[in-house]
Design a protein around this motif. Structure first.
Motif, PDB file in Angstrom:
ATOM      1  N   THR A 242     -52.349 -38.042 -14.351  1.00  0.00           N
ATOM      2  CA  THR A 242     -52.208 -39.396 -15.297  1.00  0.00           C
ATOM      3  C   THR A 242     -53.649 -39.608 -16.057  1.00  0.00           C
ATOM      4  O   THR A 242     -53.389 -40.515 -16.813  1.00  0.00           O
ATOM      5  CB  THR A 242     -52.122 -40.454 -14.326  1.00  0.00           C
TER       6      THR A 242
ATOM      7  N   LYS B  40     -50.644 -42.865 -22.633  1.00  0.00           N
ATOM      8  CA  LYS B  40     -49.812 -43.866 -22.042  1.00  0.00           C
ATOM      9  C   LYS B  40     -48.528 -43.537 -22.539  1.00  0.00           C
ATOM     10  O   LYS B  40     -47.811 -43.888 -21.577  1.00  0.00           O
ATOM     11  CB  LYS B  40     -50.370 -45.339 -22.566  1.00  0.00           C
TER      12      LYS B  40
ATOM     13  N   ASP C  55     -45.439 -43.192 -19.730  1.00  0.00           N
ATOM     14  CA  ASP C  55     -44.332 -44.155 -19.938  1.00  0.00           C
ATOM     15  C   ASP C  55     -43.110 -43.564 -20.146  1.00  0.00           C
ATOM     16  O   ASP C  55     -42.140 -43.780 -19.362  1.00  0.00           O
ATOM     17  CB  ASP C  55     -44.611 -45.208 -20.898  1.00  0.00           C
TER      18      ASP C  55
END
Length: 239
Positions: free
Chosen positions: A215, A220, A224
């Motif tokens: 991660t 992002k 997601d």
């Protein structure tokens, strides 16, 4: 402004009464219009119970959902859920009545004393660092060892810790069970042993370290998207 006190709502007010320096976070702060707190956490009530408070009763009206022209009859509910078990409400009331202010004060005192011990002892471990100045939700990181590897070795010792990102680390949310005799000492001992394993053995073959490690390198929006794919996969009855 809304205050999310789901985790601290049943700790912070009692901590303040015990003499801890707790900043104002409730309706004493100008502009706060609503507060939520979970009775199913440190209120020691069953899962599914929670409370929302409004400064002004008028705000509550915006929470209510009504359908006056439904063919099945008049429908109205004050919550997102329609049908709700009465057991949860009754059990929550019973838990709060049983513990009372004296019980919550006692539990809070013991949890915070346990937190102080763990923070102080963790700071004596050169490979680790405490993030912030915590009371009972203690976040731990490391500049010399992958903290997710430490977390995985702690999991092998039956400690359920939650991984953190930005910065990488893990945290433990202390509960009343952690105040039992010998538990806090076992946590520190297992932490030392897990660090030793991380140094001598490296990353274990199973665990969350690879997932949390990845991660840190993913944008992002991509992360997601991956998480949404995971949910789709979990709820897909055909796979």
């Amino acid at each position: 402004m809304h205050v999310d006190a789901a985790l601290g709502g049943f700790i912070l007010p009692f901590a303040r009464k015990l003499g801890y320096d707790i900043p104002q976070f409730d309706f004493a702060v100008e502009g706060v219009t609503s507060i939520n707190l979970d009775t199913h956490k440190y209120g020691y009530a069953p899962k599914g119970s929670s409370v929302i408070l409004y400064r002004d009763p008028e705000l509550f009206s915006y929470q209510v959902y009504t359908v006056g022209d439904w063919t099945g009859g008049i429908y109205f509910t004050p919550t997102t859920l329609g049908s709700k078990p009465g057991f949860t409400i009754a059990a929550t009331w019973a838990a709060m009545l049983y513990l009372g202010e004296e019980g919550y004060m006692k539990i809070t005192k013991e949890i915070l004393e346990t937190g102080k011990y763990i923070v102080n002892e963790t700071r004596k471990i050169s490979e680790l660092k405490i993030l912030g100045d915590p009371l009972w939700i203690i976040a731990i990181s490391s500049d010399s060892i992958n903290p997710y590897v430490i977390m995985d070795y702690m999991a092998q010792r039956n400690w359920h810790l939650i991984g953190l990102i930005n910065p990488p680390g893990f945290h433990i949310a202390l509960t009343y069970r952690h105040t039992l005799p010998g538990v806090k000492e076992s946590f520190i001992n297992d932490l030392r042993e897990s660090i030793k394993d991380a140094i001598e053995k490296g990353q274990p073959t199973t665990g969350m370290a690879p997932i949390y490690g990845a991660t840190a390198f993913l944008p992002k929006d991509q992360l997601d998207l991956i998480l949404k794919y995971v949910i789709d996969w979990l709820y897909n009855p055909w796979e």
